[in-house]
Design a protein around this motif. Structure first.
Motif, short mmCIF file in Angstrom:
data_model
loop_
_atom_site.label_atom_id
_atom_site.label_comp_id
_atom_site.label_asym_id
_atom_site.label_seq_id
_atom_site.Cartn_x
_atom_site.Cartn_y
_atom_site.Cartn_z
N GLY A 1 0.82 -1.21 0.00
CA GLY A 1 0.00 0.00 0.00
C GLY A 1 0.85 1.26 0.00
N ALA A 2 1.81 1.30 0.91
CA ALA A 2 2.66 2.49 1.00
C ALA A 2 3.49 2.65 -0.27
CB ALA A 2 3.57 2.40 2.22
N LEU B 1 2.65 1.64 -3.30
CA LEU B 1 1.74 2.13 -4.35
C LEU B 1 1.50 3.63 -4.19
CD1 LEU B 1 -1.02 -0.65 -4.51
CD2 LEU B 1 0.76 -0.18 -6.19
N TRP B 2 1.30 4.06 -2.95
CA TRP B 2 1.04 5.48 -2.72
C TRP B 2 2.24 6.31 -3.18
CZ3 TRP B 2 3.11 9.39 0.41
CH2 TRP B 2 2.33 10.56 0.46
N TYR C 1 0.81 8.27 -6.23
CA TYR C 1 0.17 9.50 -5.76
C TYR C 1 1.16 10.54 -5.26
CZ TYR C 1 -4.27 6.97 -5.90
OH TYR C 1 -5.37 6.28 -6.31
N ARG D 1 5.76 15.23 -4.50
CA ARG D 1 5.10 15.85 -3.36
C ARG D 1 6.02 15.76 -2.15
NH1 ARG D 1 -0.66 13.60 -2.34
NH2 ARG D 1 -0.50 15.06 -0.63
N LEU E 1 5.46 15.31 1.01
CA LEU E 1 5.24 14.18 1.92
C LEU E 1 5.81 12.89 1.34
CD1 LEU E 1 3.99 13.28 4.57
CD2 LEU E 1 1.86 12.84 3.35
N VAL F 1 9.50 12.83 1.91
CA VAL F 1 9.81 12.55 3.31
C VAL F 1 9.62 11.06 3.61
CG1 VAL F 1 9.03 12.95 5.68
CG2 VAL F 1 9.28 14.86 4.11
N VAL F 2 8.50 10.49 3.14
CA VAL F 2 8.23 9.08 3.43
C VAL F 2 9.29 8.19 2.79
CG1 VAL F 2 6.63 7.17 3.03
CG2 VAL F 2 5.76 9.37 3.76
N VAL G 1 8.05 -1.83 0.75
CA VAL G 1 7.75 -0.47 0.28
C VAL G 1 8.72 -0.08 -0.83
CG1 VAL G 1 7.76 1.97 0.90
CG2 VAL G 1 6.78 0.31 2.47
N GLN H 1 -9.15 5.05 -11.25
CA GLN H 1 -7.72 4.95 -10.96
C GLN H 1 -7.38 3.76 -10.06
OE1 GLN H 1 -5.96 8.54 -9.47
NE2 GLN H 1 -3.91 7.91 -10.08
N TRP H 2 -8.25 3.48 -9.09
CA TRP H 2 -7.90 2.36 -8.21
C TRP H 2 -7.88 1.04 -8.97
CZ3 TRP H 2 -10.87 -1.89 -6.91
CH2 TRP H 2 -12.24 -1.84 -7.28
N ILE I 1 -4.61 0.88 -10.91
CA ILE I 1 -3.47 0.53 -10.06
C ILE I 1 -3.49 -0.95 -9.69
CG2 ILE I 1 -2.44 0.91 -7.79
CD1 ILE I 1 -3.28 3.83 -8.04
N VAL I 2 -4.65 -1.43 -9.24
CA VAL I 2 -4.71 -2.80 -8.73
C VAL I 2 -4.68 -3.82 -9.86
CG1 VAL I 2 -6.13 -4.45 -7.47
CG2 VAL I 2 -5.91 -2.11 -6.64
#
Lengths: 325, 286
Positions: free
Chosen positions: B91-92, B94-95, B99, B103, B105, B108-109, B157, B182-183, B186-187
């Motif tokens: 999940g992380a 993919l984000w 997404y 950006r 954030l 940073v992640v 990740v 979009q989901w 992605i999936v």
């Protein structure tokens, strides 16, 4: 040709609304996952700081400079584990950096092309071996070997040197900071050498070819062109290895001897932050003892965080240069 | 003129010396690998027997017995770690890939995830201790699995993020232009085309936690007997190896070496497998 206007089916609006809602939900779920990564890191820092507050409050700054470790009377000073962690990692770096550079040099300039991939893979296998295996091997095989063949020589020859000699005087026990440093060096060599090898490949061919055209030897190209071009990333790779060495637990626990006596000799048993936590945490009898160990964990986390952050920033610098080139 | 030849000779000699030293460094590095593998195989083989997988860990004199409960415990704890760490990690990832491009954030992640990747595992164990063990009041298999999940997470990740970014953006655009939400893109499209890469990440994560010992010492603890209760302490192979190797008993040492051999072989097979998978993905994408 123009398409006829699509008739709006009764379910159409509902479908669009449902898709939009699902998209939003999906995005929110993914964002939550990403925030959990942040939470893991912040939680580790926060919980160790909170768990160690008793020790920090009780001992204050003396915690960092006292070498008095007495579990029975509740006196804990962290100097010996801190010193052990720093010295073993420093030793590991002194050994691992030149060796890793040699391996990167060999893999990018010397070895025939067909030999490069298998040798690089073999070096990276070293990184795959679990640290507990390094520990067992270090304790049962390397330590006796060093005690018989290397420590006496170190004691006689290096111990006789003025000044630094005192670092190398001691009984040939086989376990101690020198052994731990050596094991750590072997463990971080694959990390440092693979970063070096990768960044050496990013040097533009025309730079190297220009230097060759001026009559440089391979060594001169590497030393005067490749290394200056990749300097920040190479230092980043070294810091990455340092971060690994500082936090390595099991291998060090096996070969360091878990002694709380301060000794400047590298041949003497000592302890590191990680090895003290591994050895004593489940047996800690008092809250203060446990809090002390968690406080040590906090210190270790902060130090490795800083080292790894520097590594990451240095590595990003080369990536950015690549992007702009 | 003779000055020049002397200079030339010196440079040639320096070059040869550097290249020879580089080759020797490689030989030096590989000789440790050979030594460690040889010791593990020779000591492990002599202690390997079917009893290793069928009998319980023996009490102190340590003659006979096996590591069956420890193997079971390792499988359970690793399963818990993968069940928690993999979905969150994917999940992380993919984000980050879909997404969070450009950006703050996201940057940073990604940065902190890379630090978590190399963070000392023993400190992650301390975190889980304060998070789970202390409130519950006892050590448990669940806590061990959670500690290992913190090691699985950054690996998954990172690979998911990297593999998703390798998928050509024309694929995203083609699907989106057909009106697929979009989901679903992605999936059902991106994740599926990056499947081999994501699986590689999971295998690498499994390889990392298989030999991981430090965070288990004070989360899963140890157990001399069978345990099927996830809320009770459980034996794991690395922790048992640590306990046995540090003991003075020869029987325990032999079992520790046999366990070490099995763990090492499993980890090396996993990393070989992931390497093969990765090589295959690269071919299909080119």
């Amino acid at each position: 040709m123009t398409l006829p206007a699509q008739p709006t089916k009764p379910g159409e609006h509902r479908r669009i609304a449902r898709d939009a809602r699902n998209d939003l939900l999906f995005r929110g779920a993914l964002l939550t996952c990403a925030l959990l990564v942040l939470a893991a890191l912040l939680g580790t820092a926060g919980s160790t700081l909170w768990g160690g507050r008793l020790a920090f409050e009780t001992f204050g700054w003396k915690f960092l400079i006292s070498d008095h470790w007495d579990a029975v009377n509740g006196q804990f000073g962290a100097l010996v584990p801190i010193w052990g962690t720093l010295m073993t990692s420093l030793l590991a770096m002194l050994l691992a950096v030149p060796i890793s550079f040699g391996i990167a040099l060999f893999l990018t300039e010397v070895a025939p092309i067909w030999l490069r991939t298998p040798i690089a893979a073999a070096v990276e296998l070293l990184a795959g071996i679990p640290s507990i295996i390094y520990g067992m091997w270090g304790l049962f095989v390397l330590a006796p070997f060093l005690a018989d063949h290397v420590d006496p020589w170190v004691n006689d020859k290096l111990g006789a040197l003025p000044g630094v000699g005192r670092l190398f005087r001691g009984p040939p026990l086989g376990i101690g900071m020198l052994t731990a440093g050596l094991v750590l060096a072997i463990m971080v060599i694959p990390f440092i050498s693979s970063v070096m090898r990768e960044v050496f490949h990013t040097v533009p061919t025309r730079l190297k070819e220009s230097a060759y055209a001026l009559g440089s030897t391979t060594w001169e190209v590497v030393w005067n062109i490749v290394l200056p071009y990749t300097r920040s990333a190479v230092i980043g790779g070294i810091f990455l290895g340092l971060g690994r060495a500082l936090g390595e637990t099991m291998a060090v626990t096996f070969v360091l001897g878990n002694a709380h006596q301060f000794s400047e000799s590298l041949l003497m048993p000592s302890s590191s932050i990680a090895s003290v936590i591994a050895n004593e945490f489940t047996e800690a009898s008092s809250d203060l003892h446990r809090s002390t160990l968690i406080a040590l964990g906090f210190l270790l986390f902060v130090v490795t965080f800083i080292v790894l952050a520097i590594a990451k920033l240095l590595l990003l610098r080369l990536a950015r240069k690549e992007g702009n080139a | 003129m003779s000055d020049n030849t002397w200079m030339y000779r010196r440079r040639r000699l320096g070059n040869a010396l550097a290249l020879v030293l580089g080759s020797l460094a490689t030989l030096f590095g590989l000789s440790w690998l050979a030594w460690i593998l040889w010791v593990t195989i020779s000591k492990g083989m002599s202690a390997l027997s079917p009893a290793l997988f069928t009998q319980l860990t023996p009490p102190p004199p340590g003659d006979g017995g096996g590591l069956a409960n420890a193997f079971f415990g390792s499988v359970m704890v690793s399963l818990i770690a993968l069940l928690i760490g993999t979905p969150i990690g994917i999940g992380a990832g993919l984000w980050l890939a879909e997404y969070a491009q450009r950006r703050a954030l996201g940057t940073v992640v990604r940065f902190l995830n890379d630090i978590l990747l190399s963070a000392p595992s023993i400190v992650l164990g301390l975190f889980v201790y304060s998070l789970v063990v202390k409130p519950l009041g006892h050590f448990s298999a669940l806590a061990g699995g959670l500690a290992l999940a913190l090691i699985v997470l950054p690996v998954v990740v990172r690979t998911t993020d990297e593999m998703l970014r390798l998928v050509p953006s024309t694929m995203r655009e083609a699907a989106l232009s057909l009106g697929v939400p979009q989901w679903k893109v992605i999936v059902q499209i991106l994740l599926r085309s990056a499947r081999a890469g994501v699986v590689t990440g999971i295998l690498l994560a499994l390889a990392r936690i298989t030999g991981e010992t430090a965070p288990l010492l004070f989360t899963a603890l140890n157990n001399q007997y069978w345990n099927h209760d996830l809320l009770k302490p459980i034996a794991t192979v690395p922790v048992v190896i640590f306990q046995f190797a540090m003991s003075p008993y020869d029987g325990w040492h032999a079992l520790a070496w046999a366990g070490a051999l099995v763990v090492t072989a499993f980890v090396l097979v996993l990393s070989l497998l992931s390497r093969l998978l990765l090589a295959r993905t690269k071919v299909t994408h080119d």
